[in-house]
Scaffold this motif. Structure first.
Motif, PDB file in Angstrom:
ATOM      1  N   CYS A 186    -110.514 -52.176   4.342  1.00 33.98           N
ATOM      2  CA  CYS A 186    -111.708 -52.251   3.408  1.00 33.98           C
ATOM      3  C   CYS A 186    -112.805 -53.169   3.769  1.00 33.98           C
ATOM      4  N   GLU A 187    -113.954 -53.015   3.291  1.00 38.04           N
ATOM      5  CA  GLU A 187    -115.098 -53.936   3.615  1.00 38.04           C
ATOM      6  C   GLU A 187    -114.587 -55.558   3.150  1.00 38.04           C
ATOM      7  N   ILE A 188    -115.029 -56.242   3.789  1.00 36.18           N
ATOM      8  CA  ILE A 188    -115.050 -57.861   3.370  1.00 36.18           C
ATOM      9  C   ILE A 188    -116.066 -57.881   2.236  1.00 36.18           C
ATOM     10  N   PRO A 189    -115.649 -57.962   0.964  1.00 35.52           N
ATOM     11  CA  PRO A 189    -116.735 -58.008  -0.017  1.00 35.52           C
ATOM     12  C   PRO A 189    -117.700 -59.060  -0.145  1.00 35.52           C
ATOM     13  N   GLU A 190    -119.053 -58.450  -0.619  1.00 35.55           N
ATOM     14  CA  GLU A 190    -119.987 -59.557  -0.688  1.00 35.55           C
ATOM     15  C   GLU A 190    -119.713 -60.412  -2.095  1.00 35.55           C
ATOM     16  N   ILE A 191    -120.208 -61.642  -1.958  1.00 34.74           N
ATOM     17  CA  ILE A 191    -120.028 -62.436  -3.043  1.00 34.74           C
ATOM     18  C   ILE A 191    -121.169 -62.599  -4.065  1.00 34.74           C
ATOM     19  N   GLY A 192    -121.030 -62.659  -5.305  1.00 35.12           N
ATOM     20  CA  GLY A 192    -122.122 -62.658  -6.378  1.00 35.12           C
ATOM     21  C   GLY A 192    -122.372 -64.397  -6.448  1.00 35.12           C
ATOM     22  N   PRO A 193    -123.261 -64.754  -7.045  1.00 36.95           N
ATOM     23  CA  PRO A 193    -123.609 -66.309  -7.299  1.00 36.95           C
ATOM     24  C   PRO A 193    -122.559 -66.905  -7.897  1.00 36.95           C
ATOM     25  N   GLY A 218    -120.214 -68.878  -4.000  1.00 37.94           N
ATOM     26  CA  GLY A 218    -121.541 -68.283  -4.384  1.00 37.94           C
ATOM     27  C   GLY A 218    -122.293 -69.427  -4.806  1.00 37.94           C
ATOM     28  N   ASP A 219    -123.893 -69.262  -4.714  1.00 39.76           N
ATOM     29  CA  ASP A 219    -124.776 -70.289  -4.964  1.00 39.76           C
ATOM     30  C   ASP A 219    -124.577 -70.980  -6.370  1.00 39.76           C
ATOM     31  N   SER A 220    -124.023 -70.502  -7.280  1.00 41.78           N
ATOM     32  CA  SER A 220    -123.985 -71.147  -8.560  1.00 41.78           C
ATOM     33  C   SER A 220    -122.651 -71.691  -8.879  1.00 41.78           C
ATOM     34  N   VAL A 221    -121.724 -71.436  -7.833  1.00 42.22           N
ATOM     35  CA  VAL A 221    -120.283 -72.034  -7.999  1.00 42.22           C
ATOM     36  C   VAL A 221    -120.472 -73.517  -7.989  1.00 42.22           C
ATOM     37  N   THR A 222    -119.683 -74.300  -9.237  1.00 37.32           N
ATOM     38  CA  THR A 222    -119.896 -75.573  -8.993  1.00 37.32           C
ATOM     39  C   THR A 222    -118.804 -76.296  -9.123  1.00 37.32           C
ATOM     40  N   ARG A 223    -117.462 -75.713  -9.277  1.00 41.89           N
ATOM     41  CA  ARG A 223    -116.045 -76.365  -9.282  1.00 41.89           C
ATOM     42  C   ARG A 223    -115.188 -76.438  -8.118  1.00 41.89           C
ATOM     43  N   GLU A 232    -115.403 -67.658 -10.176  1.00 45.24           N
ATOM     44  CA  GLU A 232    -115.044 -68.845 -10.231  1.00 45.24           C
ATOM     45  C   GLU A 232    -114.263 -69.201 -11.253  1.00 45.24           C
ATOM     46  N   ALA A 233    -114.674 -68.583 -12.595  1.00 45.38           N
ATOM     47  CA  ALA A 233    -113.951 -69.086 -13.724  1.00 45.38           C
ATOM     48  C   ALA A 233    -112.644 -68.657 -13.926  1.00 45.38           C
ATOM     49  N   TRP A 234    -112.004 -67.857 -12.954  1.00 39.62           N
ATOM     50  CA  TRP A 234    -110.723 -67.383 -13.306  1.00 39.62           C
ATOM     51  C   TRP A 234    -109.959 -67.661 -12.018  1.00 39.62           C
ATOM     52  N   LEU A 235    -110.434 -68.872 -11.483  1.00 41.84           N
ATOM     53  CA  LEU A 235    -109.724 -69.243 -10.304  1.00 41.84           C
ATOM     54  C   LEU A 235    -109.063 -70.745 -10.910  1.00 41.84           C
TER      55      LEU A 235
END
Ligand SMILES: NC(=O)c1ccc[n+]([C@@H]2O[C@H](COP(=O)([O-])OP(=O)(O)OC[C@H]3O[C@@H](n4cnc5c(N)ncnc54)[C@H](O)[C@@H]3O)[C@@H](O)[C@H]2O)c1
Ligand SMILES: OC[C@H](O)C(O)[C@@H](O)CO
Ligand SMILES: [Zn+2]
Ligand SMILES: [Zn+2]
Length: 358
Positions: free
Chosen positions: A26-33, A81-86, A140-143
């Protein structure tokens, strides 16, 4: 990102309504912010993955098209993604696969019991693809970060441990409570490990399979075992459980979902005790209603989990729960179909089958 250039193909294990289990590219997924691209390094096969493959449904959850399996996984972050902080690339993480809507208008998300969110995306419950694939985009919130000394395998086993912890938490288990665990599959065994850490004593665990009971003894030598034979009378089994426990149970953690086992658990429980059913089974089941009523036995149920991944990881990191002995088989991602055969063939005597990708 080096791994992406070395392994540019995203492989996944999929099934379909006609039970066609296979590897797909399958495709390598794009990530959102707010997403992280994860290289999934270890995944356990859950009984529900096997069930969706073989039977095409679990209660109201039905396989209606091609879809991917797997929700017990850990891996390493490749890109954020650009908005990932943790998180940053290179962080090792366990993936919590139930992603609820998190909207303030959702009563269950707002009040914390997000396992009841009606709009949850549970990766690997149809129609949502699972994470048993090389590359997966995860919010990110669920990692959950894994300490360096906790392996990817252990990180993937945090999922069944979370099921057990959620049950134990809501069951109200206390120090020195006499406890019965029905079923010594991965959920029964992780419940045993967690109940041991929580100080239950004495503990009896049951199963139909001697090998699984031997594993229970290997994990927690002070646990006592009861070998059940199919077709045996539930009250007779309960009497053997009580004999091994030396008293009636204050609490039963039922980890089979099988009607006759639930009955044995109920009959082994003392007045005012509780039977906590983690196992899932037939849509409709009989219960010994008047026995429950005249003995004030609470019958309760568990559906997945909320807010337990961090607790589960801390128990593993501190060495209070050792998940490593649960792994009975290991396969490469390319051997995904063989891995599912091992997980579903009784003679393979699998406990937890792992699919690994370097
Ligand atoms: N509530 C939840 O959110 C949740 C989450 C994950 C799994 N589950 C369910 O928990 C249950 C256990 O999961 P698992 O992965 O350990 O499954 P499993 O099938 O590997 O283990 C079940 C064990 O129960 C034993 N068993 C069957 N009938 C028995 C009987 N009459 N008496 C004693 N033992 C008996 C089997 O031999 C087996 O070892 C399953 O029903 C699974 O679907 C529930
Ligand atoms: O561990 C989580 C469980 O396997 C799931 O709830 C599954 O049974 C249905 O989606
Ligand atoms: Zn599962
Ligand atoms: Zn919600």
């Amino acid at each position: 990102m080096e791994v992406l250039s070395k392994k540019p193909i995203n492989l996944a294990v999929h099934t379909s309504p006609d039970h066609d289990l296979r590897l797909v590219e399958c495709e390598i997924p794009e990530i959102g912010p707010y997403d992280c691209l994860v290289h999934v390094r270890a995944s356990g096969i859950c009984g529900s993955d096997v069930h969706f493959w073989k039977h095409g449904r679990i209660g109201p959850m039905v396989v209606t098209g091609d879809y991917g399996l797997g929700h017990e996984s850990a891996g390493v972050i490749l890109k954020v993604g650009d908005s990932v902080t943790r998180f940053k690339p290179g962080d090792r993480v366990a993936l919590e696969c139930g992603v609820p809507c998190s909207k303030p208008t959702c009563f269950y998300c707002r009040t914390g019991r997000y396992n009841a969110c009606p709009d949850v995306v549970f990766f690997s419950t149809p129609p949502y693809n699972g994470v048993l694939r090389r590359y997966h985009a995860h919010p990110e919130a669920w990692l959950h970060k894994l300490p360096d000394h906790v392996s990817f395998e252990e990180g993937s086993l945090v999922e069944p441990l979370s099921v057990a912890l959620a049950g134990i938490d809501r069951s109200g288990l206390r120090l020195a409570d006499p406890l019965v665990i029905c079923g010594a599959g991965p959920i029964g065994l992780t419940s045993l490990l967690a109940a041991n850490a929580a100080g239950a004593e004495p503990i009896v665990i049951t199963d139909l399979d001697e090998g699984r009971l031997a594993k229970a003894k290997e994990l927690i030598p002070r646990a006592r075992t009861v070998l059940v034979e199919k077709g045996q009378d539930s009250k007779a089994i309960a009497a053997r459980i009580v004999e091994q426990l030396g008293q009636e149970a204050k609490l039963v953690l039922e980890c089979t979902g099988v009607e006759s086992s639930i009955h044995s658990g109920i009959y082994a429980t003392r007045f005012g005790g509780s039977v906590f059913v983690i196992g899932v089974g037939k849509d409709f089941q009989n219960i010994p209603f008047m026995h429950l009523s005249t003995n004030e036995i609470d019958l309760k149920f568990q559906y997945r989990y909320h807010d337990v991944y961090p607790k589960a990881i801390s128990l593993v990191a501190a060495g209070m729960v050792d998940l490593k002995p649960l792994v009975s088989h290991r396969f490469k991602l390319e051997e995904g179909v063989e891995a599912f055969k091992a997980a579903s063939t009784p003679t393979a005597k699998a406990i937890k089958v792992q699919i690994l990708d370097e």
